[in-house]
Structures are given as structure tokens and as C-alpha cells.
Design a protein around this motif. Sequence first.
Motif, PDB file in Angstrom:
ATOM      1  N   ILE A  98       0.009  -0.906  -0.052  1.00  0.00           N
ATOM      2  CA  ILE A  98       0.002  -0.046  -0.092  1.00  0.00           C
ATOM      3  C   ILE A  98       0.820   1.648  -0.134  1.00  0.00           C
ATOM      4  CG2 ILE A  98      -1.812   0.733   1.423  1.00  0.00           C
ATOM      5  CD1 ILE A  98      -2.927  -1.428   2.370  1.00  0.00           C
ATOM      6  N   PHE A 140      -6.599   2.332   2.053  1.00  0.00           N
ATOM      7  CA  PHE A 140      -5.349   2.955   1.981  1.00  0.00           C
ATOM      8  C   PHE A 140      -4.770   4.192   2.636  1.00  0.00           C
ATOM      9  CE2 PHE A 140      -6.054   0.953  -2.198  1.00  0.00           C
ATOM     10  CZ  PHE A 140      -6.775  -0.142  -1.679  1.00  0.00           C
ATOM     11  N   THR A 192      -8.257  -3.359   6.651  1.00  0.00           N
ATOM     12  CA  THR A 192      -8.086  -2.466   4.839  1.00  0.00           C
ATOM     13  C   THR A 192      -7.521  -4.098   4.806  1.00  0.00           C
ATOM     14  OG1 THR A 192      -6.721  -1.019   6.010  1.00  0.00           O
ATOM     15  CG2 THR A 192      -6.161  -2.072   4.033  1.00  0.00           C
ATOM     16  N   VAL A 212      -4.395  -4.487  -5.399  1.00  0.00           N
ATOM     17  CA  VAL A 212      -4.272  -2.939  -4.718  1.00  0.00           C
ATOM     18  C   VAL A 212      -3.953  -2.133  -6.293  1.00  0.00           C
ATOM     19  CG1 VAL A 212      -2.547  -1.184  -5.088  1.00  0.00           C
ATOM     20  CG2 VAL A 212      -2.977  -2.328  -3.031  1.00  0.00           C
TER      21      VAL A 212
END
Length: 605
Positions: A271, A450, A520, A578
Motif C-alpha cells: 500500500i 489505503f 484494509t 491493489v
Amino acid sequence: MTDAHLHQTWDLDSIFPGGSASAAFLQHLDALAEDITSFAAMTSKSTGQNPSALAQAILTMQDIAAKIREAGAFVSCLNAQNVKDAAAKRLGGHLNQLRAKFNQTLTQLDARLINLPDEQFNQLLESPQVKPLTFVIRERKRRAIDKMPADKEALAATLSVDGYTAWSDLYDTIIGRMQISFHDGKKTHLLSVGQASNRLKMANRPLRESLFQQWEESFAEQSELFASILNHLAGFRLNLYEARGWNSVLKEPLDINRMSHATLDAMWGVISDNKAPFVDFLKAKAKLLGVERPTWSDVEAPIGTTHKLYTYEEARDFIVHHFHKFSPNLAEFANMCFEKRWIEAEDRPGKRPGGFCTSFPVSAQTRIFVTFSGTPSNVATLAHELGHAYHQQVMRGMPQLLTNYAMNVAETASTFAEMIVSDASVREATNPTEQLSLLEDKVGRSIAMFMNIHARFLFETRFYEARKRGLLDAEDLNRLMQEAQTEAFGGALASYHPHFWASKLHFYITGTPFYNFPYTFGYLFSTGIYARAQEEGPTFADKYVKLLRDTGSMQVEDLAKKHLGVDLTRPDFWQSAVDIATADARKFIELANQGTHEGTQEYRS
């Protein structure tokens, strides 16, 4: 979908009639107290070399745990629907005392497990009724070995009622009494924290900025009280950890979430290396809003003044329609939640802020709490909580101890459900302007996971390190929070939210420390699962249910290996997840730069 008009208040009477004056609930608590007393006697007689007695004690523990969860869910619902319900608070206090007594007895059971010789322990695990619980019993023994002796753990549990949990209850009380002034251009309103939180996402920028200023000032007025609460919560936790010989504040949250530090580091590392597209997204959004750099209140704001609002019925239809494309069973269940009034959605004063889903294992029901004002974000929140509910539903009939999945995998099901709705709505957008708006809402969730949640994690990690050296005042906490937000957002914002530590309930929850990184994890884990679902098509729905049913009986690394064939301690899986989010951010930037919305002035407020 049969009802043209849906009730927006939930039905609690089908579980315990009468609300906080429920005679049936008082009977439930009385019976629970008797069960706990009997359990204590049973456990004290379960000698260290008696596997059959221990097996019965484990099954009794499981039954009591279900009844406590039933009671806890009911009290949570009562307090959420009316933060000024004094009777509900008293019931919560009574339940906390019962829970503490139960926890004391569990320390005795843990001591029996620790002292049981290996041969007898293996016999225990081989008994027919206990064998399905092997994972959780081994886990319980391992965690017990990591703690203090049973008598000290029992004392800590007792002291926590009027110490640890009492501080958290005080926070809830203060929040419930707070009112935030808001002038809408015509008259002044006194809003509850929950109502103000919803309006902080309004499209009108001057009004939004004004309300945010009032929000900050309101929490600043109470900041010393909140600082005291947060300091004492952390102090209790740190002292307990020290007594147990734990040298890391992350040991407990990682253990609770059944994940390794290597997995956590791999996730945050990927991240941190991929913030640039989201910084660029915020710059593009600021341009649409007519400002050079976005402020904190711009981050979650819609980009149009004419953003679609949904009726509650339209929200139901939208969610069920898109759920059906993935799984008819998911869609049918979601519709049932609306029809049977398992959802509290009414926008009214006196409700607590935020949303949640809670399970009633004895009644085999679920309840969802939100405050619905018709925004796309509200629709996404409904889908999110329905994902939680579906997770609980597919585990019905399993042993109670195997349904205690951790927060990180709990967020997997909810985020997956939310993603189904948001992704489908983007694909079906009828024009570029609508697509841009929906993409903004979708990428906004990536920003939350994020950046916002990363800031919470950075703040909490640094706060605990500082708290080891002494108390922190409100200004110290403001500074730590703003530093964390600046780092997590890549310096993209013109202003931040220094009192976020005071306004966010998650920092004050006693049951789950570090109530941040699991969100997350769940978001990215579900993104990876969603990508797999897109690849495999309708057949994946059954595989998805099998994965959910395993969430309470293995480490997350083993869960991912078994069902997805990936290694969570390596960056590969996280990077692939991601990448899906960054693709959305880049698509948004592309559309914004194309000027498909007929000029940015439409989005200025």
C-alpha cells in the motif's frame, strides 16, 4: 420483493419483546446467570486428568457463549437505536458483570487445558463432540499459555468491568449527549453525532466546510475528557500486556485476527508503495470541486450538486438486483432482511453514529444498523452490512465456537458485497458523468482503506509507544493524528482532521484493539476474491460460501492457501489486489481530464 413500502425501523420484539423493559430479556439474563454459576461449579470439578468432564465443560462453554452473544447483540441494538436509553445502559452493565464472571470461569477452564497431560489432551480432542472444535481448542490452550496464571487473569477480568469497559461506556455516554450546530442557510439545526456524520458527505461545499468546522469545534470542547478516556484505556491495556510478558501492542490484535506480522507488513508495504495514483486521484477530484487542493471534508464528498438520492425501496431493489448477478441465494437473503425488518435505517435524532451488523445465534437471526439518508454511500453501507449478515447466515448450524471468525475475515464478506454493488453500478452507468460520479464513490473506498485507515494505524501505533512514557494531552494527540494523516495521505490535503482520534468510536472499543488494519485486510482480501469470482463466473458462488464457512477455523494464511492458492506473507497477492483499485483511480483521472462532464463548474458547490 413484495412490499412497496418498507419499514425503516427494525423488529427487536421477535427476539425479546418490550425493548429495554423486556421481561423476556430479564428472564434470559437470570437463566444465563444460573448457567454461569453451574458452569463454574462444573469447571472446578473438572480435574486436570479427566477428559470427559472437560469435554462436557467445553460444550457447556459453547452454549453459554451463544447466549451471551445473544444478550450482547440485543443490548447493542437497544443502545444504538436510542443512546439516551438509560435502562438499556443498566442492562449493559448487568451483562458486563455476567460476562466478567463467565470470563473468570474460563480462566479456570484454560488452566485445566494447560495442565492436562498430552495423552489426555489428545483423548479430549478425539471425543466425537469435541473433535470438530480441534482448531479452536488448540488455539485456546496456546493463548492461555501466553497469559498470566488463572487467578490473576480472573482478577483482571473482574477489575475490567469498572475500569476498562467503564471508560468505553463513558465515551459512548458523552457521544450520545453531544449536539452539533448546523445552519443550512435557512435555520439552525442541532444534530446528533450520527446525523452530522451523514451530512458531512453533502455536496454543497460551503455548507459542508461550515459543518466540519462545527464538528471540529464540538470535539475540541470535549477533547480533554476524550483524551483522559483514551489514556486510561491504553494504560489498562499496556499494564495488562506487561503483566502477561507481551512486548508488542500488536500481539493481541494479530492473534485475534489469526494473522502473522509478516502478512501485516507485506500488506502495508504494498500500500505504501502504491499511494501515487490515489494522490493523483485527490488532485483530480479537487479540480472538479473547483479548489487547488482538497480539504479533509472534500475527501468523502460527492463531486456533484445533483447527486442521485435513493428511496429506501430503491436502495433495496438496487442491492438485490446486483447481488442476484453473483448469487441468487445472496439476493434472496438480502431481500429477506428488508422484508422481515432486520434492518434499522431511519434517519432520526438519538441514534449512535456509524453502522454495524450483529448476530443472534440462539434466535438464528441478524440485525443491521445504519442511518439511511438516501446517498450512494448509504446504499454502499447497506450492501456492506448485508455482506456481514450473509456471512453469519451461511454459518448457521455450525458449532458456535467455529462461527467466531475474526474481524479481518469478517470484513472480507462485507467488502465483497459492497464491491458487487459498486462495480456493477459503474459498469451500468448510462453516461460518462454518471460513471465519473460512481467511480469517485468507488475509489473513495480505496482512499478510506489505503489512506484514512492507514492514518489510524500509524496514529494508534505511535500513540501506544508514547503512552508507555506517560499521559498525553489533547494537543499531543492532535499532533500525532495530524502527522499520521499527512503521511498516510501523501501530503495531498490542504487541511486535516486533528480531532479524529476523539470522534472515531473505533479507538474506544475495548473488545478489539487496533480496530483498523483488519478493514484494509478485508478490503484487499475481498478484492482478490472478487477478481477470482470474475474469472470463474457463477460457479464461484459455492466456493465463496465454503471459504466463508472456514473463516472461524484456521489462520488467514492457511485460509488463503486452501481456497485461493496464494501466500499472504509475500507482496504478490496484495499487489494484484491493489492494482485493481489503482485501475479505477486512473480511469477516474482519465474521465475527469477528458472533460466529459461538460465543464467542472457543474461540480462546484
